[in-house]
Design an enzyme around this catalytic site. Structure first.
Site, short mmCIF file in Angstrom:
data_model
loop_
_atom_site.label_atom_id
_atom_site.label_comp_id
_atom_site.label_asym_id
_atom_site.label_seq_id
_atom_site.Cartn_x
_atom_site.Cartn_y
_atom_site.Cartn_z
N ARG A 61 76.51 46.06 14.97
CA ARG A 61 76.75 44.71 14.45
C ARG A 61 75.82 43.69 15.11
O ARG A 61 75.62 42.58 14.59
CB ARG A 61 78.23 44.30 14.67
CG ARG A 61 78.56 42.90 14.20
CD ARG A 61 80.04 42.61 14.00
NE ARG A 61 80.90 43.33 14.89
CZ ARG A 61 81.11 43.01 16.19
NH1 ARG A 61 80.50 41.98 16.73
NH2 ARG A 61 81.92 43.74 16.92
N TYR A 118 73.24 24.24 -4.69
CA TYR A 118 73.89 25.47 -5.15
C TYR A 118 75.40 25.28 -5.25
O TYR A 118 76.02 24.67 -4.36
CB TYR A 118 73.55 26.63 -4.20
CG TYR A 118 74.26 27.90 -4.56
CD1 TYR A 118 74.20 28.40 -5.85
CD2 TYR A 118 75.02 28.57 -3.61
CE1 TYR A 118 74.87 29.56 -6.18
CE2 TYR A 118 75.70 29.74 -3.93
CZ TYR A 118 75.62 30.22 -5.22
OH TYR A 118 76.29 31.36 -5.56
N ASP A 187 67.21 24.77 2.40
CA ASP A 187 67.47 25.95 1.60
C ASP A 187 66.20 26.19 0.77
O ASP A 187 65.89 25.42 -0.14
CB ASP A 187 68.69 25.75 0.70
CG ASP A 187 69.03 27.01 -0.11
OD1 ASP A 187 68.08 27.75 -0.47
OD2 ASP A 187 70.21 27.24 -0.39
N LYS A 212 67.34 36.51 -4.31
CA LYS A 212 66.56 36.01 -5.46
C LYS A 212 65.11 36.48 -5.37
O LYS A 212 64.86 37.66 -5.30
CB LYS A 212 66.67 34.49 -5.50
CG LYS A 212 68.04 33.94 -5.19
CD LYS A 212 69.00 34.16 -6.35
CE LYS A 212 70.29 33.42 -6.14
NZ LYS A 212 71.46 34.23 -6.07
N1 PLP Z 1 71.15 29.05 -2.20
C1 PLP Z 1 70.75 28.93 -3.47
C2 PLP Z 1 69.76 27.86 -3.83
C3 PLP Z 1 71.24 29.81 -4.44
O1 PLP Z 1 70.83 29.67 -5.71
C4 PLP Z 1 72.16 30.81 -4.06
C5 PLP Z 1 72.71 31.77 -5.05
O2 PLP Z 1 72.54 31.62 -6.24
C6 PLP Z 1 72.57 30.87 -2.74
C7 PLP Z 1 72.03 30.00 -1.83
C8 PLP Z 1 73.57 31.90 -2.28
O3 PLP Z 1 73.00 33.14 -2.17
P1 PLP Z 1 73.80 34.53 -2.18
O4 PLP Z 1 74.30 34.69 -3.58
O5 PLP Z 1 72.77 35.52 -1.77
O6 PLP Z 1 74.92 34.40 -1.22
#
Ligand code: PLP
Length: 390
Positions: A61, A118, A187, A212
């Site tokens: 971990r 998001y 982000d 993504k």
């Molecule tokens: N940040 C953005 C801009 C996203 O579009 C997403 C998911 O669509 C996330 C974070 C979260 O990612 P995860 O689905 O890998 O937890």
């Protein structure tokens, strides 16, 4: 290829490697005779550990050699010019986001988040408030978050924002936030480090969902945090250990393998996204078109100052929900699916989730690696078919 790569010519030194070269070699260990170039995943819950319990590998971990190579690879892409940037991988993008927010904030602090980020961020608002943290929100566009920065501990930026594709000026927000004593996290999911490098623009944390574009095949959930300050990195690492939001070795290895094609994928996807956006701009049935790479997009002027590639996502509106649903049904080469950044194009009517402030006919379209002419023909056919039903 970016402008910089065209300009630098064939004689450049290793420090100025192009993105493609860096991507194929990122994180590889020194070659060992009879060993593979990229060692396979190490499946281990524990490691042999006689005597004093010192690292690097004690318990699964805390650390894993497959993560180490991937973390090194992502670090090379996030900050190629800099030594000492630490990267930590997580089980998902949300695990990485939560790790920064929850390791850096405590009761009585204030945090500034985007209103248009998001759609799981509002779930975090509830949790942060329950911990006694003041949550302030403002839009990404026009650097709106500056207005509510006073006294905040952390500024959270998402640029380009998902799904509206607004862009804020990272350098400017960092400058103001640091002057006000706040840390800045970006982000960087939509851009990937090949599109934008938040640490070089001054941010304290670059955070992403690598589910993504980074991994790009729609088959892995993963996230990462890159951070310059060793103390901040230690706090994030501690959070990962407490919560145990760790990736499996197989996912980490698949991600590392996928990074080798990052530049190929992203260049193809961004070029086709621009072509698609240009095509959509000429359609009377398409409104609210957004793509930061389009010269007349409201985000373009800021985007060119901080982005090296504009990303695979194009957003636009059709007249209403019915028209948008018909459009999605008519597409033959595009999956009606959420998420973005993959080699197979996906599109969805974003309003179906209910979390984003978007019109009923709003489409988020993620451009894949198909031949551009095939994809654009498919889109045009689907638009015509959707229009003919009225
Ligand atoms: N940040 C953005 C801009 C996203 O579009 C997403 C998911 O669509 C996330 C974070 C979260 O990612 P995860 O689905 O890998 O937890």
């Amino acid at each position: 290829m970016t402008h910089e790569e065209h300009a630098s010519g064939p004689d450049r030194k290793a420090a100025a490697l192009g993105d493609g070269t860096r991507a194929v070699r990122a994180g590889l260990p020194e070659p060992v005779k009879y060993e593979p170039t990229l060692p396979g995943p190490v499946f281990a819950a524990h490691f042999h550990l006689p005597g004093e319990p010192t690292g690097p590998y004690a318990y699964g971990r805390d650390e894993n050699p497959t993560w180490t190579l991937l973390e090194r690879a992502i670090g090379e892409l996030e900050a190629p010019e800099e030594e000492g940037v630490e990267t930590l991988v997580f089980a998902s993008g949300m695990a990485a986001i939560s790790a920064v927010l929850l390791s850096q904030l405590k009761s009585g602090d204030a945090v500034v988040l985007p209103t248009d980020g998001y759609q799981a961020l509002p779930l975090l608002h509830e949790q942060l408030r329950a911990y006694g943290i003041e949550v302030r929100t403002a839009p990404t566009g026009g650097d709106g978050q500056l207005a509510v920065l006073e006294g905040a501990r952390l500024l959270w930026i998402e640029t380009p924002s998902n799904p509206g594709l607004d862009v804020c000026d990272i350098r400017r927000l960092v400058r103001e936030a640091h002057a006000a004593g706040a840390l800045v996290a970006v982000d960087n999911t939509l851009a990937t480090p090949l599109g934008q490098r938040p640490l070089e623009l001054g941010a304290d944390f670059s955070v992403a969902s690598d589910t993504k574009g980074m991994t790009g095949h729609g088959d892995v959930l993963l996230g990462h945090v890159s951070c310059r300050d060793p103390e901040r990195a230690a706090e994030v690492r501690r959070w990962r250990k407490i919560v145990g939001a760790i990736p499996g070795p197989m996912e980490a290895w698949l991600a590392h393998r996928s990074l080798a094609t990052l530049q190929l994928r992203i260049d193809r996807q961004c070029a086709t996204a621009l072509e698609l956006a240009r095509t959509l701009a000429g359609r009377a049935d398409v409104t609210g078109l957004r793509y930061p790479g389009l010269p007349d997009d409201p985000s373009h002027a800021v985007a060119v100052r901080q982005m090296r590639r504009f990303g695979p996502v194009v957003s636009f509106e059709l007249a209403d929900r019915k028209r948008a649903e018909r459009f999605l049904e008519e597409l033959r080469l595009v999956d009606d699916a959420t998420s973005f950044g993959g080699v197979r194009s996906t599109a969805e009517r974003r309003g179906r989730w209910g979390g984003d402030a978007v019109a009923e006919g709003f489409i988020r379209f993620s451009v894949g690696a198909e031949d551009p002419e095939d994809l654009i023909a498919d889109v045009l056919h689907a638009l015509d078919a959707a229009g003919s039903t009225g």
